[in-house]
Design an enzyme around this catalytic site. Structure first.
Site, PDB file in Angstrom:
ATOM      1  N   GLU A 157     -65.493 -13.185-100.149  1.00 43.31           N
ATOM      2  CA  GLU A 157     -65.471 -12.378-101.376  1.00 43.31           C
ATOM      3  C   GLU A 157     -64.335 -11.369-101.401  1.00 43.31           C
ATOM      4  O   GLU A 157     -64.536 -10.174-101.615  1.00 43.31           O
ATOM      5  CB  GLU A 157     -66.850 -11.721-101.582  1.00 43.31           C
ATOM      6  CG  GLU A 157     -67.944 -12.779-101.678  1.00 43.31           C
ATOM      7  CD  GLU A 157     -69.364 -12.218-101.736  1.00 43.31           C
ATOM      8  OE1 GLU A 157     -69.536 -10.994-101.679  1.00 43.31           O
ATOM      9  OE2 GLU A 157     -70.299 -13.041-101.808  1.00 43.31           O
ATOM     10  N   ASN A 198     -64.206 -17.839 -98.699  1.00 43.85           N
ATOM     11  CA  ASN A 198     -65.383 -18.177 -99.494  1.00 43.85           C
ATOM     12  C   ASN A 198     -65.539 -17.124-100.586  1.00 43.85           C
ATOM     13  O   ASN A 198     -65.325 -15.947-100.351  1.00 43.85           O
ATOM     14  CB  ASN A 198     -66.592 -18.126 -98.530  1.00 43.85           C
ATOM     15  CG  ASN A 198     -67.880 -18.628 -99.101  1.00 43.85           C
ATOM     16  OD1 ASN A 198     -67.928 -19.720 -99.668  1.00 43.85           O
ATOM     17  ND2 ASN A 198     -68.957 -17.861 -98.934  1.00 43.85           N
ATOM     18  N   HIS A 234     -73.206 -19.739-107.193  1.00 43.29           N
ATOM     19  CA  HIS A 234     -74.428 -19.101-107.695  1.00 43.29           C
ATOM     20  C   HIS A 234     -74.357 -19.194-109.214  1.00 43.29           C
ATOM     21  O   HIS A 234     -73.727 -18.350-109.864  1.00 43.29           O
ATOM     22  CB  HIS A 234     -74.506 -17.640-107.228  1.00 43.29           C
ATOM     23  CG  HIS A 234     -74.658 -17.508-105.743  1.00 43.29           C
ATOM     24  ND1 HIS A 234     -75.798 -17.910-105.089  1.00 43.29           N
ATOM     25  CD2 HIS A 234     -73.815 -17.067-104.792  1.00 43.29           C
ATOM     26  CE1 HIS A 234     -75.658 -17.691-103.794  1.00 43.29           C
ATOM     27  NE2 HIS A 234     -74.455 -17.182-103.573  1.00 43.29           N
ATOM     28  N   GLU A 262     -73.019 -22.100-101.442  1.00 47.72           N
ATOM     29  CA  GLU A 262     -74.235 -21.288-101.659  1.00 47.72           C
ATOM     30  C   GLU A 262     -74.909 -21.672-102.977  1.00 47.72           C
ATOM     31  O   GLU A 262     -75.382 -20.817-103.734  1.00 47.72           O
ATOM     32  CB  GLU A 262     -73.882 -19.785-101.671  1.00 47.72           C
ATOM     33  CG  GLU A 262     -73.157 -19.334-100.412  1.00 47.72           C
ATOM     34  CD  GLU A 262     -72.829 -17.837-100.364  1.00 47.72           C
ATOM     35  OE1 GLU A 262     -73.374 -17.080-101.190  1.00 47.72           O
ATOM     36  OE2 GLU A 262     -72.027 -17.452 -99.509  1.00 47.72           O
ATOM     37  N   ASP A 264     -77.011 -22.367-106.035  1.00 46.73           N
ATOM     38  CA  ASP A 264     -78.303 -22.220-106.696  1.00 46.73           C
ATOM     39  C   ASP A 264     -78.053 -22.062-108.188  1.00 46.73           C
ATOM     40  O   ASP A 264     -76.948 -21.712-108.606  1.00 46.73           O
ATOM     41  CB  ASP A 264     -79.181 -21.087-106.117  1.00 46.73           C
ATOM     42  CG  ASP A 264     -78.492 -19.753-105.980  1.00 46.73           C
ATOM     43  OD1 ASP A 264     -77.546 -19.479-106.736  1.00 46.73           O
ATOM     44  OD2 ASP A 264     -78.924 -18.959-105.120  1.00 46.73           O
TER      45      ASP A 264
HETATM   46  O1  G2I Z   1     -75.980 -12.259-102.688  1.00 47.43           O
HETATM   47  C1  G2I Z   1     -76.081 -13.638-102.562  1.00 47.43           C
HETATM   48  C2  G2I Z   1     -75.048 -14.176-101.591  1.00 47.43           C
HETATM   49  C3  G2I Z   1     -73.646 -13.983-102.143  1.00 47.43           C
HETATM   50  N1  G2I Z   1     -72.645 -14.533-101.227  1.00 47.43           N
HETATM   51  C4  G2I Z   1     -72.721 -14.093 -99.857  1.00 47.43           C
HETATM   52  C5  G2I Z   1     -74.120 -14.223 -99.300  1.00 47.43           C
HETATM   53  O2  G2I Z   1     -74.184 -13.725 -97.995  1.00 47.43           O
HETATM   54  C6  G2I Z   1     -75.133 -13.557-100.195  1.00 47.43           C
HETATM   55  O3  G2I Z   1     -76.407 -13.747 -99.592  1.00 47.43           O
HETATM   56  C7  G2I Z   1     -77.319 -12.726 -99.772  1.00 47.43           C
HETATM   57  C8  G2I Z   1     -78.631 -13.139 -99.104  1.00 47.43           C
HETATM   58  O4  G2I Z   1     -79.123 -14.281 -99.743  1.00 47.43           O
HETATM   59  C9  G2I Z   1     -79.641 -11.992 -99.233  1.00 47.43           C
HETATM   60  O5  G2I Z   1     -80.800 -12.303 -98.449  1.00 47.43           O
HETATM   61  O6  G2I Z   1     -76.841 -11.552 -99.210  1.00 47.43           O
HETATM   62  C10 G2I Z   1     -77.705 -10.465 -99.472  1.00 47.43           C
HETATM   63  C11 G2I Z   1     -77.055  -9.165 -99.009  1.00 47.43           C
HETATM   64  O7  G2I Z   1     -75.886  -8.932 -99.658  1.00 47.43           O
HETATM   65  C12 G2I Z   1     -79.036 -10.695 -98.762  1.00 47.43           C
HETATM   66  O8  G2I Z   1     -79.920  -9.649 -99.082  1.00 47.43           O
HETATM   67  C13 G2I Z   1     -80.369  -8.905 -98.020  1.00 47.43           C
HETATM   68  C14 G2I Z   1     -80.998  -7.662 -98.584  1.00 47.43           C
HETATM   69  O9  G2I Z   1     -79.988  -6.916 -99.274  1.00 47.43           O
HETATM   70  C15 G2I Z   1     -81.545  -6.838 -97.499  1.00 47.43           C
HETATM   71  O10 G2I Z   1     -82.214  -5.737 -98.044  1.00 47.43           O
HETATM   72  C16 G2I Z   1     -82.483  -7.661 -96.630  1.00 47.43           C
HETATM   73  O11 G2I Z   1     -82.933  -6.929 -95.523  1.00 47.43           O
HETATM   74  O12 G2I Z   1     -81.322  -9.629 -97.277  1.00 47.43           O
HETATM   75  C17 G2I Z   1     -81.764  -8.927 -96.160  1.00 47.43           C
HETATM   76  C18 G2I Z   1     -82.667  -9.846 -95.317  1.00 47.43           C
HETATM   77  O13 G2I Z   1     -83.731 -10.318 -96.073  1.00 47.43           O
END
Ligand code: G2I
Length: 446
Positions: A157, A198, A234, A262, A264
């Site tokens: 990003e 990415n 996404h 990624e 969805d």
């Molecule tokens: O935001 C969607 C994705 C965008 N591209 C990069 C990816 O790495 C990103 O993934 C998401 C995860 O799917 C989430 O699960 O990244 C988020 C963080 O930027 C993730 O969220 C985090 C929450 O912010 C936290 O509060 C939580 O503790 O997930 C953590 C684990 O559940």
């Protein structure tokens, strides 16, 4: 070899479902997605959380996907929350799981503006210190899994929507060339891993993807190691960019691989059959575009089940973005992916099906659930029957009355949920004990 094992035995043992009233089990012979993808030399992956790798979640992840990406476990904030103190447990668990199941791992992600530990994000670093921190993080993290990960999202990003560089810790401290430096450090840390940049909103031809294109072209010209471009994808229902395939092709023409990393496709809740059909068409369009370009290595979904998706908490009122529903039953999108990968699926018609899943499992017990869904048929009462093959014993049930005699379990509807209308479903749950193994039985409706 693996394909034979999956096709013949896992499909019949672990599929976890199925009985059809009044129609043949139309999907019984369908191959798992990973076997279809293997035959096309493509990746079909899913993001996973290490803590969830038990029960039905683990069975589906292993059976359907030939690659996994740790959704959060390899991010800087996860692996080094306190400076110098590393926590590899969840990342290790995912890599071990993947190796046990013959899956590739996509490492995610090394240099990003988000999910950095606060000691790093809030530090006041000189350029020299920042460079040292970045390079040693890459060396340590990639080094730990050297030779075991197929691919790494090295830089994540980096761009704004208008194609300018994002003002991040890295850009502000090191300038544009942090990207080239990170890639160079990554090649040194694990020469066998494919190195990617990415991003999101770079699926179609637009200002952001063109900035990425220009960056990749210049990195190639300079001899900086770059093997691929990740298009996160996404997406929003009905909004697959018309230029997706053209965009994939232009990156491929630069001499790099492309991956959908990624995927969805979110919708406004609640889902209904029209939205799910549109979503299936959208998934099909994305997979078709990738299948059409040889250098598109494949697609990874960002979680395979709606219960595990990041979408609802980030976009309130949106969700249902993945190929499996909240109870891990495949949605039309699942069948669209299978068909895009060359599979043939015939949706069941005029039938009610029962899907058994293990929703939580601990060392002595588990919580199971059975979902009875009707499509082109209906029920006014029901009884779900199965046989436990490994000594499991139901101890408690809700939304059904269950009895177990020896290995035979029989659960009938409660007074209030005997009716399953055409297009509707009911779900009941139970707790049970297990030892040794906990194979998923086939449920029949009677
Ligand atoms: O935001 C969607 C994705 C965008 N591209 C990069 C990816 O790495 C990103 O993934 C998401 C995860 O799917 C989430 O699960 O990244 C988020 C963080 O930027 C993730 O969220 C985090 C929450 O912010 C936290 O509060 C939580 O503790 O997930 C953590 C684990 O559940």
């Amino acid at each position: 070899m693996r394909s034979l094992r999956t096709g013949l035995s896992l499909a019949s043992l672990v599929t976890g479902l199925a009985l059809l009233l009044g129609a043949p089990p139309a999907q019984a012979a369908d191959l798992p997605l990973r076997d279809l993808a293997d035959a096309k030399n493509k990746v079909i992956g899913t993001a996973v959380a290490g803590s969830k790798l038990t029960g039905t979640y683990a069975e589906i992840a292993a059976r359907e996907f030939n690659a996994v990406t740790p959704e959060n476990a390899m991010k800087w904030g996860s692996v080094e929350p306190t400076r110098g103190t590393y926590n590899w447990a969840e990342a290790d668990r995912i890599v071990d799981f993947a190796e046990a199941n013959g899956q590739q791992v996509r490492g995610h992600t090394l240099v990003w503006h988000s999910q950095n530990p606060s000691w790093l994000a809030n530090g006041a670093w000189t350029a020299a210190e920042l460079r040292q921190l970045m390079n040693s993080h890459i060396a340590t993290t990639m080094g730990r899994y050297q030779g075991r990960l197929a691919t790494w999202d090295v830089v994540n990003e980096a761009f704004n929507e208008d194609g300018t560089y994002r003002q991040s810790l890295w850009y502000n401290g090191l300038g544009t060339d942090y990207i080239a430096e990170a890639l160079t450090a990554a090649r040194a840390a694990d020469p066998s891993a494919k190195l990617y940049i990415n991003d999101y909103n770079v699926e179609g031809v637009n200002a952001k993807s063109t900035a990425m294109y220009n960056l990749v072209r210049s990195l190639k010209e300079r001899g900086v190691p770059i093997d691929g471009v990740g298009l996160q994808a996404h997406l929003i229902l009905g909004q697959v960019p018309a230029t997706l395939q053209q965009n994939i092709q232009r990156f491929a023409d630069l001499g790099v691989d492309v991956a959908i990393t990624e995927l969805d496709i979110r919708m406004t809740l609640p889902a209904d059959s029209a939205k799910l059909a549109q979503q299936a068409a959208d998934y099909r369009q994305v997979l078709n575009a990738c299948v059409a370009v040889p250098r598109c290595v494949g697609a990874t979904v960002w979680g395979f089940g709606d219960a595990d998706s990041w979408v609802p908490s980030t976009f309130p009122g949106q969700g249902a973005a993945t190929p499996y529903d909240e109870g891990y039953a495949p949605k039309p999108a699942y069948h669209a992916i299978a068909e895009a990968l060359g599979g043939t699926t015939t949706p069941p018609t005029g039938a009610c099906t029962a899907t058994y899943s293990v929703v939580n499992q601990w060392n002595s017990g588990f919580t199971g659930q059975v979902r009875i869904a009707c499509d082109g048929a209906s029920l006014s009462s029901w009884k779900a029957n199965w046989t436990y093959g490994a000594g499991q014993q139901v101890t408690q049930a809700w939304n059904a009355t269950c009895t177990q005699s020896g290995t035979a379990v029989s659960c009938s509807n409660a007074s209030y949920n005997g009716t399953v209308p055409d297009g509707g479903s009911v779900t009941f749950g139970f707790n049970a004990s297990w030892t040794g193994s906990n194979p998923v039985p086939t449920v029949t409706l009677g």
